[in-house]
Design an enzyme around this catalytic site. Structure first.
Site, mmCIF file in Angstrom:
data_model
loop_
_atom_site.group_PDB
_atom_site.id
_atom_site.type_symbol
_atom_site.label_atom_id
_atom_site.label_comp_id
_atom_site.label_asym_id
_atom_site.label_seq_id
_atom_site.Cartn_x
_atom_site.Cartn_y
_atom_site.Cartn_z
ATOM 1 N N ARG A 193 -29.541 -0.877 -13.617
ATOM 2 C CA ARG A 193 -28.623 -1.038 -14.735
ATOM 3 C C ARG A 193 -29.352 -1.729 -15.891
ATOM 4 O O ARG A 193 -30.387 -2.373 -15.688
ATOM 5 C CB ARG A 193 -27.417 -1.886 -14.321
ATOM 6 N N LYS A 217 -25.000 -6.632 -9.860
ATOM 7 C CA LYS A 217 -23.647 -7.070 -10.206
ATOM 8 C C LYS A 217 -23.096 -7.989 -9.124
ATOM 9 O O LYS A 217 -23.361 -7.814 -7.940
ATOM 10 C CB LYS A 217 -22.735 -5.847 -10.371
ATOM 11 N N HIS A 291 -27.519 3.742 -19.748
ATOM 12 C CA HIS A 291 -26.960 4.154 -18.461
ATOM 13 C C HIS A 291 -27.295 5.610 -18.151
ATOM 14 O O HIS A 291 -27.205 6.039 -16.994
ATOM 15 C CB HIS A 291 -25.444 3.942 -18.439
ATOM 16 N N ARG A 294 -29.933 5.586 -15.565
ATOM 17 C CA ARG A 294 -29.421 5.318 -14.212
ATOM 18 C C ARG A 294 -28.724 6.552 -13.639
ATOM 19 O O ARG A 294 -28.890 6.870 -12.461
ATOM 20 C CB ARG A 294 -28.473 4.122 -14.269
ATOM 21 N N HIS A 317 -24.539 0.447 -5.177
ATOM 22 C CA HIS A 317 -23.107 0.715 -5.231
ATOM 23 C C HIS A 317 -22.419 0.116 -4.006
ATOM 24 O O HIS A 317 -22.956 0.186 -2.886
ATOM 25 C CB HIS A 317 -22.828 2.220 -5.257
ATOM 26 N N TYR A 326 -22.597 11.605 -8.757
ATOM 27 C CA TYR A 326 -23.925 12.181 -8.957
ATOM 28 C C TYR A 326 -24.040 13.552 -8.306
ATOM 29 O O TYR A 326 -24.795 14.407 -8.769
ATOM 30 C CB TYR A 326 -25.009 11.236 -8.419
#
Length: 349
Positions: A193, A217, A291, A294, A317, A326
């Protein structure tokens, strides 16, 4: 105002911890529509009372503070606001959302701004300024097209061309070219990210083990294996960086501007660098965000493995459900599926 650091958060917590002080300060700030104090209250509330509490990222706090400032500008000047904060109704928020859409913001951006302001309203309830959240029943606009059709990845051949651009366009400036190549590789090959890219330190790189330590995150840390291309780009950049800046530690990616030479590259700086290469490559403006890199990594990873669990693990994730986009974004997967169906039918005949 940007979101506070952990140390600042403790100061703010003490300032707002007492209920009587909180209500007094909140009432004063709401009456004056003081954006600085109100965003401080918002950030403190997020740090203390939101579902993620102390794990709320700096980027989230910055985004929500920006949303609060936008909304306060909409309510009118502090000295004569057209909409007082203690008299807001659902319709006021709905009108604001319509204005944001009229400015060309996407439904997702409008939704993000609503969530930011909704947390400001909750903070005012926590402070005893409001009895209830007037935005509670307001719904954000819905996207009219699925996410995978709006969010595109860079095709493999174009991505290879993108990685070659720094050394083509920065001819004679190997230092800058090496840094920019690493930036593009970290996003497009490592799947990091934006905040993770600029947050990397030199000590997070282990070329012997071919891996990166990435702080993601929610304070979660993951190990990201290096591709051969990314490892080579990092080796070249670290050699250049140490020779010119004479720094063995600190931020991995550094600014080259006169104002911040040798300092940590900012998210905006990284975005501007990527935009210049996107533009030269001929990518449409809607793909110019960091992004996009990514998404590109996620799409190419799924294409190579067809395993959403691997994609989720490498990209950090929490659920494979997040990674499923994706698979939908890879048009070649769908093309291969219909071609396989056609072969099946031909065999039956």
């Amino acid at each position: 105002m940007s979101g506070p650091s952990t140390g600042q958060a403790l100061v703010l917590a003490s300032r707002w911890a007492n209920a009587a002080n909180r209500r007094r300060e909140g009432l004063r700030a709401a009456h004056a529509q003081d954006a600085e104090v109100l965003t401080e209250l918002l950030c403190t509330y997020m740090r203390l009372k939101s579902s993620r509490a102390g794990r709320t990222s700096r980027a989230t706090l910055d985004h929500y503070a920006e949303s609060a400032r936008r909304f306060l500008a909409f309510t009118g000047p502090p000295e004569a606001p057209s909409r007082a904060l203690n008299q807001l109704e659902a319709e006021d928020f709905e009108v604001w959302l319509l204005e944001l859409q009229a400015q060309g913001l996407s439904a997702n951006s409008v939704k993000r701004h609503l969530y930011g302001v909704r947390n400001l309203m909750r903070a005012l309830v926590w402070a005893g300024v409001l009895k209830s959240d007037p935005s509670a029943g307001v719904r954000p606009p819905a996207e009219t097209s699925p996410a995978h059709s709006r969010k595109r990845a860079i095709p493999l051949d174009q991505f290879q061309a993108l990685l070659a651009l720094p050394h083509v366009l920065q001819e004679g400036d190997t230092f800058r070219a090496n840094r920019d190549r690493v930036l593009l590789e970290l996003g497009g090959s490592g799947g990091l990210r934006a905040a993770e890219i600029v947050g990397l330190n030199v000590e997070d790189v282990n070329l012997n083990l071919r891996q990166l330590t990435v702080r993601g995150k929610g304070g979660k840390t993951r190990l990201v294996p290096l591709t051969g291309g990314l490892a080579g780009a990092l080796r070249a950049w670290l050699t250049s960086r140490q020779a010119i800046l004479d720094q063995t530690g600190g931020a991995l990616l550094t600014s080259l501007t006169r104002r911040n030479l040798g300092g940590r590259l900012t998210t905006k700086g990284a975005r501007d660098i990527a935009h210049a290469y996107y533009q030269h490559l001929g990518l449409p403006p809607e793909m110019w965000g960091l992004h996009t890199l990514r998404r590109t990594a996620g799409t190419h990873l799924y294409r190579a493995t067809r395993d959403l669990h691997v994609v989720a693990d490498l990209l950090g994730h929490a659920s494979v459900t997040t990674s499923a986009i994706y698979a939908k974004m890879d048009v070649d997967v769908r093309r291969e599926a219909v071609e396989a169906m056609e072969r099946l039918r031909a065999g039956e005949e």
